[in-house]
Design a protein around this motif. Sequence first.
Motif, PDB file in Angstrom:
ATOM      1  N   SER A 185       0.866  -1.204  -0.050  1.00 30.83           N
ATOM      2  CA  SER A 185      -0.198   0.143  -0.051  1.00 30.83           C
ATOM      3  C   SER A 185       0.753   1.133   0.034  1.00 30.83           C
ATOM      4  N   VAL A 186       2.125   1.151   0.200  1.00 35.26           N
ATOM      5  CA  VAL A 186       3.003   2.412   0.231  1.00 35.26           C
ATOM      6  C   VAL A 186       2.857   3.213  -0.719  1.00 35.26           C
ATOM      7  N   PRO A 187       2.785   2.562  -1.885  1.00 33.15           N
ATOM      8  CA  PRO A 187       3.057   3.661  -3.376  1.00 33.15           C
ATOM      9  C   PRO A 187       1.772   4.382  -3.358  1.00 33.15           C
ATOM     10  N   ASP A 188       0.770   3.948  -3.039  1.00 29.84           N
ATOM     11  CA  ASP A 188      -0.533   4.883  -2.898  1.00 29.84           C
ATOM     12  C   ASP A 188      -0.664   5.659  -1.644  1.00 29.84           C
ATOM     13  N   ALA A 189       0.146   5.457  -0.873  1.00 22.95           N
ATOM     14  CA  ALA A 189      -0.037   6.176   0.560  1.00 22.95           C
ATOM     15  C   ALA A 189       0.163   7.905   0.422  1.00 22.95           C
ATOM     16  N   ASP A 190      -0.815   9.020   0.785  1.00 25.79           N
ATOM     17  CA  ASP A 190      -0.270  10.313   1.169  1.00 25.79           C
ATOM     18  C   ASP A 190       0.491  10.363   2.444  1.00 25.79           C
ATOM     19  N   LEU A 191       0.287   9.256   3.376  1.00 30.52           N
ATOM     20  CA  LEU A 191       1.100   9.433   4.737  1.00 30.52           C
ATOM     21  C   LEU A 191       1.509   7.974   5.021  1.00 30.52           C
ATOM     22  N   VAL A 192       2.791   7.869   5.394  1.00 33.93           N
ATOM     23  CA  VAL A 192       3.364   6.574   5.861  1.00 33.93           C
ATOM     24  C   VAL A 192       3.685   6.805   7.435  1.00 33.93           C
ATOM     25  N   LEU A 193       3.159   6.033   8.288  1.00 32.93           N
ATOM     26  CA  LEU A 193       3.504   6.069   9.508  1.00 32.93           C
ATOM     27  C   LEU A 193       4.243   4.873  10.229  1.00 32.93           C
ATOM     28  N   CYS A 194       5.315   5.213  10.475  1.00 35.22           N
ATOM     29  CA  CYS A 194       6.259   4.233  10.882  1.00 35.22           C
ATOM     30  C   CYS A 194       6.307   4.118  12.610  1.00 35.22           C
ATOM     31  N   CYS A 195       5.697   3.357  13.116  1.00 33.11           N
ATOM     32  CA  CYS A 195       5.292   3.195  14.730  1.00 33.11           C
ATOM     33  C   CYS A 195       5.803   1.830  15.256  1.00 33.11           C
ATOM     34  N   THR A 196       7.017   1.208  14.860  1.00 34.13           N
ATOM     35  CA  THR A 196       7.476   0.054  15.201  1.00 34.13           C
ATOM     36  C   THR A 196       8.620  -0.024  16.203  1.00 34.13           C
ATOM     37  N   SER A 197       9.113  -1.176  16.502  1.00 39.32           N
ATOM     38  CA  SER A 197      10.564  -1.223  17.005  1.00 39.32           C
ATOM     39  C   SER A 197      11.452  -1.976  16.155  1.00 39.32           C
ATOM     40  N   ALA A 198      11.043  -1.894  14.984  1.00 36.61           N
ATOM     41  CA  ALA A 198      11.970  -2.541  13.891  1.00 36.61           C
ATOM     42  C   ALA A 198      13.329  -1.969  13.935  1.00 36.61           C
ATOM     43  N   ALA A 199      14.495  -2.797  13.617  1.00 38.91           N
ATOM     44  CA  ALA A 199      15.513  -2.575  13.656  1.00 38.91           C
ATOM     45  C   ALA A 199      15.961  -2.480  12.219  1.00 38.91           C
ATOM     46  N   ARG A 200      15.406  -2.873  11.014  1.00 32.71           N
ATOM     47  CA  ARG A 200      15.733  -2.880   9.805  1.00 32.71           C
ATOM     48  C   ARG A 200      14.559  -2.087   9.032  1.00 32.71           C
ATOM     49  N   PRO A 201      14.940  -1.377   7.892  1.00 26.47           N
ATOM     50  CA  PRO A 201      13.830  -0.660   7.135  1.00 26.47           C
ATOM     51  C   PRO A 201      12.456  -1.549   6.878  1.00 26.47           C
ATOM     52  N   LEU A 202      11.398  -0.892   6.905  1.00 25.88           N
ATOM     53  CA  LEU A 202      10.216  -1.572   6.689  1.00 25.88           C
ATOM     54  C   LEU A 202       9.695  -1.602   5.371  1.00 25.88           C
ATOM     55  N   PHE A 203      10.085  -0.827   4.446  1.00 24.32           N
ATOM     56  CA  PHE A 203       9.768  -0.706   3.118  1.00 24.32           C
ATOM     57  C   PHE A 203      10.880  -0.185   2.313  1.00 24.32           C
ATOM     58  N   ARG A 204      10.764  -0.305   0.985  1.00 24.44           N
ATOM     59  CA  ARG A 204      11.756   0.172  -0.025  1.00 24.44           C
ATOM     60  C   ARG A 204      11.501   1.690  -0.256  1.00 24.44           C
ATOM     61  N   GLY A 205      12.413   2.724  -0.041  1.00 20.68           N
ATOM     62  CA  GLY A 205      12.419   4.043  -0.013  1.00 20.68           C
ATOM     63  C   GLY A 205      11.869   4.487  -1.518  1.00 20.68           C
ATOM     64  N   GLY A 206      12.220   3.884  -2.262  1.00 18.51           N
ATOM     65  CA  GLY A 206      12.039   4.285  -3.693  1.00 18.51           C
ATOM     66  C   GLY A 206      10.465   3.968  -3.972  1.00 18.51           C
ATOM     67  N   THR A 207       9.505   3.610  -3.493  1.00 16.94           N
ATOM     68  CA  THR A 207       8.565   3.286  -3.593  1.00 16.94           C
ATOM     69  C   THR A 207       7.234   4.375  -3.158  1.00 16.94           C
ATOM     70  N   VAL A 208       8.036   5.208  -2.349  1.00 14.83           N
ATOM     71  CA  VAL A 208       7.177   6.433  -1.606  1.00 14.83           C
ATOM     72  C   VAL A 208       6.925   7.346  -2.877  1.00 14.83           C
ATOM     73  N   ARG A 209       5.661   7.975  -2.913  1.00 13.80           N
ATOM     74  CA  ARG A 209       5.517   9.157  -4.048  1.00 13.80           C
ATOM     75  C   ARG A 209       5.952  10.387  -3.524  1.00 13.80           C
ATOM     76  N   ASP A 210       6.420  11.050  -4.575  1.00 11.25           N
ATOM     77  CA  ASP A 210       7.123  12.366  -4.282  1.00 11.25           C
ATOM     78  C   ASP A 210       6.473  13.250  -3.690  1.00 11.25           C
ATOM     79  N   ASP A 211       4.934  13.205  -3.485  1.00 10.61           N
ATOM     80  CA  ASP A 211       4.447  14.046  -2.778  1.00 10.61           C
ATOM     81  C   ASP A 211       3.682  13.660  -1.289  1.00 10.61           C
ATOM     82  N   ALA A 212       4.320  12.429  -0.729  1.00 12.65           N
ATOM     83  CA  ALA A 212       3.940  11.877   0.309  1.00 12.65           C
ATOM     84  C   ALA A 212       4.694  12.278   1.363  1.00 12.65           C
TER      85      ALA A 212
END
Length: 309
Positions: A185-212
């Motif tokens: 769902s990341v490529p369609d998101a206006d807002l991505v909220l990362c609220c985790t205790s993850a130690a590694r990236p949750l998604f590929r940064g290149g998939t985020v829209r320029d206006d997100a």
Amino acid sequence: MSLPSVTADQIRARVSVKDAVEALDAALQTGFDPATSPARSNVPLTHGSLLLMPAEAGRFVGVKIASVAPDNPAAGLPKIQGTYLLMSAATLEPLAVLDGAALTEIRTPALSALGVRYLAREDAPLRVTLFGTGPQAFGHMAAVASVREIGRVAVVGRTPEKSDEMASRLVGVGFDAYASTSSESVPDADLVLCCTSAARPLFRGGTVRDDAVVVAMGSHEPDVREVDTALVERSTVYVEDVDTALREAGDIVMALGEGGVTADDLRTLRSLVLDGPARPVDGRRGPALYKTVGMGWEDLVVAALAYRS
């Protein structure tokens, strides 16, 4: 001396997340500079550690003492507990003791919502991808809804069961939420909220829209991150304070180490509030990344608000 004690329930009753957003905004609007806030101290102990977070702003000073005990959950106890001591700035007289966990529960999503208020689009309901299924994830949805209209919410948890449970909780309080099994769902998101205790990236940064807008709040350690270098180097990056981010924000520290950004590329929350979003550099446009680690001045602002109430 017997000090007034403000319980968690009293704090929640006295201070809404919207109140906290307004109070944090007002502190910055009236001249407070987070760069003047003392650094967090981490004191190692036999069975965990203590985090000490002092601050001074306006009429008050205070310190939050948070304990981190990794073995507690196995014994049915909270991993993180905390107490806040509020004092007069003029005399250093102790004024009250407040529940530290409740302050953190409110100020953290309020801090994120403050960034969203200045960065996210206003012309349509926000499509949200929410990473995380814990109390902070739930609190962040309420906080963001206090500053923007929310559309569909995709919930991404560590397991399908956790995603389903959080989506159901959000539906129960009025959100249009559904469980997602991946970051699709990341490529369609206006807002991505990362609220985790993850130690590694949750998604590929290149998939985020320029206006997100991406909010990453899950870590305050230099070797832990929720987003990758690809996102950091594409984005206009906002932090609470540059020096603090360079000490504690693994999302930023690790990207610097990989050559993705320099310290000069970082903008501050204070500049965002006072001057608005930064203009694209050299005509380049990309996402807005708002990385927070939590600072003592934010706890102080909310503690003072609860005390005055």
